[in-house]
Design a protein around this motif. Structure first.
Motif, PDB file in Angstrom:
ATOM      1  N   PRO A  33       0.833  -1.214   0.000  1.00 18.20           N
ATOM      2  CA  PRO A  33       0.000   0.000   0.000  1.00 18.20           C
ATOM      3  C   PRO A  33       0.863   1.258   0.000  1.00 18.20           C
ATOM      4  CG  PRO A  33      -0.863  -1.614   1.535  1.00 18.20           C
ATOM      5  CD  PRO A  33       0.456  -2.145   1.076  1.00 18.20           C
ATOM      6  N   ARG A 141      -4.640   6.552  -3.013  1.00 15.75           N
ATOM      7  CA  ARG A 141      -4.137   5.617  -1.995  1.00 15.75           C
ATOM      8  C   ARG A 141      -4.478   4.221  -2.507  1.00 15.75           C
ATOM      9  NH1 ARG A 141      -6.991   3.881   3.211  1.00 15.75           N
ATOM     10  NH2 ARG A 141      -5.350   3.078   4.585  1.00 15.75           N
ATOM     11  N   GLY A 143      -3.276  -0.183  -3.294  1.00 15.54           N
ATOM     12  CA  GLY A 143      -2.618  -1.394  -2.832  1.00 15.54           C
ATOM     13  C   GLY A 143      -3.654  -2.340  -2.255  1.00 15.54           C
ATOM     14  N   LEU A 146      -6.944  -2.212   1.438  1.00 19.60           N
ATOM     15  CA  LEU A 146      -7.146  -0.892   2.039  1.00 19.60           C
ATOM     16  C   LEU A 146      -8.629  -0.603   2.233  1.00 19.60           C
ATOM     17  CD1 LEU A 146      -4.572   1.258   0.037  1.00 19.60           C
ATOM     18  CD2 LEU A 146      -4.347   0.406   2.371  1.00 19.60           C
ATOM     19  N   GLY A 162      -8.451   1.145  -4.777  1.00 15.69           N
ATOM     20  CA  GLY A 162      -8.145   1.864  -3.550  1.00 15.69           C
ATOM     21  C   GLY A 162      -9.030   3.069  -3.328  1.00 15.69           C
ATOM     22  N   GLU A 179       1.288   4.267   5.012  1.00 15.00           N
ATOM     23  CA  GLU A 179       1.704   4.020   3.633  1.00 15.00           C
ATOM     24  C   GLU A 179       2.724   5.072   3.189  1.00 15.00           C
ATOM     25  OE1 GLU A 179      -2.682   2.974   4.116  1.00 15.00           O
ATOM     26  OE2 GLU A 179      -1.435   4.733   4.462  1.00 15.00           O
TER      27      GLU A 179
END
Length: 332
Positions: A33, A141, A143, A146, A162, A179
């Motif tokens: 992330p 954001r 990955g 999340l 994300g 992150e």
């Protein structure tokens, strides 16, 4: 092939529908992330005024009335021309004011054209349209695993992409799980892995219909909201279930070098290309492909090639695709 700094494996088990040829470990990548500013590629337009919702409802592909609620989630939508061709995609974020105010996260390259288009349609509508790109920054954001927290809004296209947010230019987003911050190109690589295009470069304005860019599977189109500019062709294509091309992630052979915009060729289709390369990053990219040719290539029945004498092009099917995608193309 040179690998990205952070990306090592994701799509084990991916395959094209009805394909006996599995594209597994060669397409696997992992990603920790991370956060990225998209300031280099995304601009921001502020939309306000008493007539805003009605104005946008007649223009955009999605149901903008859902943004009346103050706690509305981010919305993804597109604007088309009168022939149903895709012009621009945009993300809409409801601001906390009592009166509806929206921040539109848009492609920086096409921002000026989009603002001109909105002003042309505005006529006497009580709507204010302002480029506020110098005042705000879009962040991603992304990955695995999340969850949206704080100022982060779930990416309305796919949970796997994300979250996104638009913040004042001098602000930094929170990092709920610590992150690290990375470059925007890493988010592009993440999108490519999932077969998701973004912006006017990857979805050229005026060249295709939104269904070919998979926007019908990315929560950008309401088929129940009623009329909007270009709606007739989109509704007809959707309800007839005939889509002959779709955007797909691809792997380039050899050194992975190629040029965005190059034609993808297939034997038996010499009169017209099988598709076009829309995006490329370190040997992997996005291509809008004829589904029949893509399926045959995945089954080993023919090869796809980037230009005359270029590298082989291997498409694969993202795991989020509905099962019936790929069956819209008639067999003959």
């Amino acid at each position: 092939m040179q690998q990205s700094r952070h990306i090592v494996g994701l799509f084990a088990g991916c395959s094209l529908a009805n394909s006996s040829r599995r594209l597994c470990s060669s397409h696997a990548r992992e990603l920790q992330p991370q956060l990225a500013s998209l300031a280099d590629t995304r601009g921001v337009v502020r939309l306000s005024g008493h007539g805003l919702i009605d104005f946008l409802q007649g223009l955009l592909t999605n149901d903008v009335k859902q943004l009346v609620a103050r706690e509305a989630p981010a919305q993804y939508a597109a604007i088309l021309n009168s022939h149903g061709r895709h012009l621009h995609d945009l993300f809409l974020y409801r601001q906390p004011e009592d009166e509806v105010v929206l921040l539109a996260d848009v492609d920086k390259q096409g921002l000026s054209d989009l603002v001109k288009l909105l002003n042309r349609y505005k006529l006497r509508a009580k709507v204010d349209i302002a480029d506020v790109s110098s005042e705000y920054t879009t962040w991603a954001r992304f990955g695995p695993g999340l969850m949206p927290e704080g100022e982060w809004k779930s990416d309305p296209r796919l949970a796997a992409l994300g979250q996104r947010t638009v913040l004042p230019a001098q602000s930094k987003p929170t990092s709920p799980s610590g992150e690290p911050e990375t470059e925007g190109i890493e988010f592009k690589a993440w999108r490519i892995e999932h077969g998701v295009a973004e912006g006017d470069t990857e979805m050229p304005s005026g060249h295709g219909i939104p269904l070919e860019y998979n926007l019908d599977g990315l929560n950008a189109i309401s088929f129940t909201k009623g009329c909007y500019v270009g709606q007739e062709l989109i509704a007809r294509s959707h309800f007839r279930g005939v889509v002959r091309k779709r955007l797909m992630p691809v792997q380039l052979g050899g050194d992975g070098e190629g040029k965005v915009g190059e034609s993808i060729l297939a034997p038996g289709m010499r009169k017209r290309p099988a598709g076009t390369l829309q995006a490329l990053h370190e040997g992997r990219g996005l291509a809008c492909l004829n589904l029949k040719a893509a399926l045959q290539a995945a089954q080993g029945q023919q090869e796809l090639q980037l230009g005359e004498g270029g590298p082989l092009v291997t498409p694969w099917r993202p795991t989020w695709w509905p099962k019936d995608w790929g069956e819209e193309q008639p067999a003959s």
